[in-house]
Design a protein around this motif. Structure first.
Motif, PDB file in Angstrom:
ATOM      1  N   LEU A  34       1.633   6.843  -6.772  1.00 29.53           N
ATOM      2  CA  LEU A  34       0.547   7.764  -7.123  1.00 29.53           C
ATOM      3  C   LEU A  34       0.950   9.199  -6.811  1.00 29.53           C
ATOM      4  O   LEU A  34       0.633  10.126  -7.573  1.00 29.53           O
ATOM      5  N   GLU A  35       1.664   9.393  -5.719  1.00 30.26           N
ATOM      6  CA  GLU A  35       2.135  10.729  -5.343  1.00 30.26           C
ATOM      7  C   GLU A  35       3.012  11.321  -6.445  1.00 30.26           C
ATOM      8  O   GLU A  35       2.889  12.507  -6.794  1.00 30.26           O
ATOM      9  N   GLU A  36       3.893  10.496  -7.021  1.00 32.71           N
ATOM     10  CA  GLU A  36       4.758  10.960  -8.110  1.00 32.71           C
ATOM     11  C   GLU A  36       3.953  11.270  -9.364  1.00 32.71           C
ATOM     12  O   GLU A  36       4.238  12.245 -10.076  1.00 32.71           O
ATOM     13  N   GLU A  37       2.934  10.467  -9.638  1.00 33.93           N
ATOM     14  CA  GLU A  37       2.091  10.698 -10.819  1.00 33.93           C
ATOM     15  C   GLU A  37       1.300  12.001 -10.706  1.00 33.93           C
ATOM     16  O   GLU A  37       1.116  12.718 -11.699  1.00 33.93           O
ATOM     17  N   ASP A  78       2.196  20.098  -8.297  1.00 33.03           N
ATOM     18  CA  ASP A  78       1.421  21.331  -8.464  1.00 33.03           C
ATOM     19  C   ASP A  78       0.745  21.736  -7.146  1.00 33.03           C
ATOM     20  O   ASP A  78       0.535  22.928  -6.882  1.00 33.03           O
ATOM     21  N   TYR A  79       0.377  20.750  -6.346  1.00 34.40           N
ATOM     22  CA  TYR A  79      -0.246  21.006  -5.048  1.00 34.40           C
ATOM     23  C   TYR A  79       0.562  20.301  -3.963  1.00 34.40           C
ATOM     24  O   TYR A  79       1.137  19.235  -4.208  1.00 34.40           O
ATOM     25  N   PRO A  80       0.557  20.862  -2.740  1.00 37.29           N
ATOM     26  CA  PRO A  80       1.231  20.174  -1.623  1.00 37.29           C
ATOM     27  C   PRO A  80       0.592  18.809  -1.396  1.00 37.29           C
ATOM     28  O   PRO A  80      -0.630  18.666  -1.479  1.00 37.29           O
ATOM     29  N   ILE A  81       1.407  17.801  -1.106  1.00 34.45           N
ATOM     30  CA  ILE A  81       0.903  16.433  -1.054  1.00 34.45           C
ATOM     31  C   ILE A  81       1.708  15.623  -0.031  1.00 34.45           C
ATOM     32  O   ILE A  81       2.886  15.905   0.209  1.00 34.45           O
ATOM     33  N   ALA A 104       0.829  -1.208   0.000  1.00 40.61           N
ATOM     34  CA  ALA A 104       0.000   0.000   0.000  1.00 40.61           C
ATOM     35  C   ALA A 104       0.861   1.256   0.000  1.00 40.61           C
ATOM     36  O   ALA A 104       0.576   2.233  -0.716  1.00 40.61           O
ATOM     37  N   ILE A 105       1.932   1.258   0.790  1.00 43.89           N
ATOM     38  CA  ILE A 105       2.810   2.435   0.855  1.00 43.89           C
ATOM     39  C   ILE A 105       3.499   2.668  -0.485  1.00 43.89           C
ATOM     40  O   ILE A 105       3.568   3.805  -0.986  1.00 43.89           O
ATOM     41  N   ASN A 106       4.011   1.611  -1.090  1.00 47.02           N
ATOM     42  CA  ASN A 106       4.689   1.754  -2.384  1.00 47.02           C
ATOM     43  C   ASN A 106       3.727   2.252  -3.464  1.00 47.02           C
ATOM     44  O   ASN A 106       4.083   3.124  -4.278  1.00 47.02           O
ATOM     45  N   ALA A 107       2.503   1.716  -3.459  1.00 49.23           N
ATOM     46  CA  ALA A 107       1.515   2.154  -4.451  1.00 49.23           C
ATOM     47  C   ALA A 107       1.140   3.608  -4.228  1.00 49.23           C
ATOM     48  O   ALA A 107       0.952   4.375  -5.185  1.00 49.23           O
ATOM     49  N   ALA A 108       1.026   4.025  -2.949  1.00 48.13           N
ATOM     50  CA  ALA A 108       0.682   5.420  -2.647  1.00 48.13           C
ATOM     51  C   ALA A 108       1.798   6.365  -3.070  1.00 48.13           C
ATOM     52  O   ALA A 108       1.545   7.457  -3.595  1.00 48.13           O
ATOM     53  N   GLN A 109       3.034   5.963  -2.878  1.00 44.99           N
ATOM     54  CA  GLN A 109       4.163   6.801  -3.279  1.00 44.99           C
ATOM     55  C   GLN A 109       4.250   6.929  -4.798  1.00 44.99           C
ATOM     56  O   GLN A 109       4.603   8.003  -5.317  1.00 44.99           O
TER      57      GLN A 109
END
Length: 230
Positions: free
Chosen positions: A121-124, A128-131, A114-119
């Motif tokens: 998605l964060e890169e994708e 443009d916005y804080p994340i 889950a953490i790897n998939a979330a990271q």
């Protein structure tokens, strides 16, 4: 003998002369008055007791204020506003606690997935916005339902006082939560979001700050680990 008699006579006459002078000056009356006043005790002054105001007395009377204070605007009562907000949140999501006997505990493999998939998605999503990425623990999704946010992110981007923060899910449904600035976390309203989205231990969320007090939230399910295995 004649001299002694003359001296006594002279002394007697002098005494009589003094008495006559005293009578003329009425000094003996003055001394008597002084002795009499000294003998009398001085009256004790009685202290006046202040009358106590009766309960409720003067309630209708306006408070006295200086001109500067009277013209100042009333201070906003943020505590009352947020207490009302929390009450509304509790009513809207009900007061029943979740059955803790049905807790889901993620495996290490599920958490890592889950953490790897979330990271990823964060890169994708880009910058443009804080994340930030937030893995879910039991305390976030059961029991107390308290979600702490990253300290550095809160200090840099979030309000300096308690405010309502809106969470928007991937279906564009909106959920109001109470952000506590001193504790840097979400309290009232977060429970409703967690229950509505059936969050469990091991899930990982991506928070994207699209407005000053609005997050777009993406959910990566820990249970998806077994789906990818197949």
């Amino acid at each position: 003998m004649a001299e002694a008699a003359s001296y006594e006579e002279q002394r007697r006459r002098q005494v009589e002369a003094n008495k006559r002078k005293l009578e003329e000056l009425r000094l003996h009356h003055l001394s008597a008055a002084v002795r009499e006043s000294a003998a009398k005790p001085s009256p004790v002054k009685q202290r006046k007791r202040k009358a106590r105001a009766l309960p409720g007395a003067g309630e209708d009377a306006p408070l006295r204020r200086s001109g500067r204070v009277a013209n100042l605007p009333e201070k906003p009562k943020y505590r009352d506003e947020f207490q009302d907000f929390e009450k509304r949140i509790r009513r809207s999501y009900g007061g029943k606690r979740r059955d803790l006997s049905n807790r889901v505990y993620a495996t290490d493999e599920q958490r890592d997935y889950a953490i790897n998939a979330a990271q990823e998605l964060e890169e994708e999503l880009g910058s443009d916005y804080p994340i930030f990425v937030k893995p879910m623990l039991q305390s976030h999704v059961t029991g107390g339902f308290w979600l702490s946010l990253p300290t550095h992110f809160s200090r840099k981007y979030l309000p300096k006082r308690d405010e309502t923060i809106r969470l928007v899910d991937e279906e564009d449904d909106e959920f109001d939560t109470l952000y506590l600035a001193n504790k840097r976390g979400l309290s009232g309203g977060w429970r409703g979001f967690s229950i509505a989205h059936k969050l469990v231990d091991g899930d990982c969320l991506v928070f994207q700050l699209i407005q000053r007090t609005k997050f777009k939230v993406y959910i990566i399910r820990a249970s998806s680990y077994y789906e990818t295995d197949d």
